[in-house]
Design a protein around this motif. Structure first.
Motif, PDB file in Angstrom:
ATOM      1  N   GLN A  63       0.841  -1.361   0.268  1.00 22.99           N
ATOM      2  CA  GLN A  63       0.061  -0.201   0.203  1.00 22.99           C
ATOM      3  C   GLN A  63       0.948   1.218  -0.054  1.00 22.99           C
ATOM      4  N   GLN A  64       1.924   1.822   0.703  1.00 24.33           N
ATOM      5  CA  GLN A  64       2.794   2.676   0.368  1.00 24.33           C
ATOM      6  C   GLN A  64       3.100   2.341  -0.559  1.00 24.33           C
ATOM      7  N   HIS A  65       4.014   1.487  -1.135  1.00 26.67           N
ATOM      8  CA  HIS A  65       3.954   1.504  -2.883  1.00 26.67           C
ATOM      9  C   HIS A  65       3.214   2.428  -3.565  1.00 26.67           C
ATOM     10  N   HIS A  66       2.273   1.901  -3.421  1.00 25.36           N
ATOM     11  CA  HIS A  66       1.195   1.946  -4.385  1.00 25.36           C
ATOM     12  C   HIS A  66       0.755   3.325  -4.537  1.00 25.36           C
ATOM     13  N   HIS A  67       0.590   4.228  -2.969  1.00 28.12           N
ATOM     14  CA  HIS A  67       0.245   5.366  -3.230  1.00 28.12           C
ATOM     15  C   HIS A  67       1.835   6.655  -3.276  1.00 28.12           C
ATOM     16  N   THR A  68       2.874   6.011  -3.413  1.00 33.49           N
ATOM     17  CA  THR A  68       4.196   6.538  -4.036  1.00 33.49           C
ATOM     18  C   THR A  68       3.961   6.633  -5.748  1.00 33.49           C
ATOM     19  N   ALA A  69       3.613   5.592  -5.961  1.00 34.25           N
ATOM     20  CA  ALA A  69       3.755   5.041  -7.878  1.00 34.25           C
ATOM     21  C   ALA A  69       2.362   6.589  -7.967  1.00 34.25           C
ATOM     22  N   LYS A  70       1.661   6.521  -7.435  1.00 33.98           N
ATOM     23  CA  LYS A  70       0.167   7.334  -7.447  1.00 33.98           C
ATOM     24  C   LYS A  70       1.180   8.536  -7.561  1.00 33.98           C
ATOM     25  N   GLN A  71       1.616   8.864  -6.367  1.00 32.85           N
ATOM     26  CA  GLN A  71       2.471  10.361  -6.550  1.00 32.85           C
ATOM     27  C   GLN A  71       3.559  10.389  -7.798  1.00 32.85           C
ATOM     28  N   ALA A  72       3.809  10.034  -8.008  1.00 32.51           N
ATOM     29  CA  ALA A  72       4.991   9.655  -9.315  1.00 32.51           C
ATOM     30  C   ALA A  72       3.557   9.583 -10.766  1.00 32.51           C
ATOM     31  N   HIS A  73       2.870   9.496 -10.801  1.00 31.36           N
ATOM     32  CA  HIS A  73       1.699   9.788 -11.838  1.00 31.36           C
ATOM     33  C   HIS A  73       1.958  10.686 -12.292  1.00 31.36           C
TER      34      HIS A  73
END
Length: 210
Positions: A125-135
């Protein structure tokens, strides 16, 4: 609005010429991504900008041999934090407060709330959150490129683990999220260039609640 005209002009370029872009223009695109908003201002992603042709050729098989990989001037790899640690949160806010000439404890409550929030997330979930910020930064880069008249191709079709290994991202606590090829469209070879841009109509896309 200039941006809307630029977005109508752009499309996901299928064939590029290999022409090298002015580095000053590339830097503006990277700066637009750097200035993108992110949740809590953490900026939990980085961009690897690759212009070396030999490296792009090595990446091509990792990215399904999509021609834009090697035909691009620059290949941008958006890589997000694999986790969100207390140390990373402290580092961001300590740096922020120092830049603003504020005492380090100014954001103490915000920092603790963030630590408590992400402590309840799984690593996935943490990486899912950071990936959304990258987008978010990814979208800003696409828009900036369009305003500069530079073509782009967004790509998610690649072996993320393979690219992470190739670029040594795991050792840096990062995971690749998405690729963005920058270059010039090949008007003679690109089958998509002459086709009408298609998006669903506004009345279908937007739901107005008045």
């Amino acid at each position: 609005m200039k941006l809307l005209g630029a977005l109508n002009w752009r499309y996901a370029t299928k064939q590029m010429t290999g022409e090298k872009l002015d580095q000053a223009d590339v830097d503006q695109i990277l700066e637009a991504a750097r200035l993108a908003p992110t949740s809590a201002g953490l900026q939990p992603f980085h961009i690897i900008s690759i212009s070396n042709q030999a490296l792009k050729q090595q990446i091509a098989p990792i990215a399904l041999h999509q021609p834009q990989i090697t035909q691009s001037s620059h290949l941008l790899v958006f890589a997000a934090w694999d986790t969100i640690t207390n140390e990373q949160i402290d580092q961001r806010y300590n740096t922020m407060n120092a830049e603003r000439n504020l005492p380090l404890d100014t954001t103490m409550d915000v920092v603790q709330n963030l630590k408590d929030l992400f402590a309840g997330f799984t690593t996935e979930q943490q990486h899912h959150h950071t990936a959304k910020q990258a987008h978010i930064g990814f979208a800003m880069a696409i828009a900036a490129a369009a305003e500069l008249g530079i073509d782009t191709t967004p790509m998610e079709g690649f072996d993320k683990d393979g690219l992470d290994d190739f670029l040594g991202l795991k050792e840096k606590g990062l995971k690749s999220v998405v690729l963005l090829a920058l270059g010039r469209r090949n008007a003679e070879q690109d089958w998509l260039i002459g086709l009408k841009k298609f998006r669903i109509p506004r009345e279908e896309f937007v739901r107005d609640l008045n």
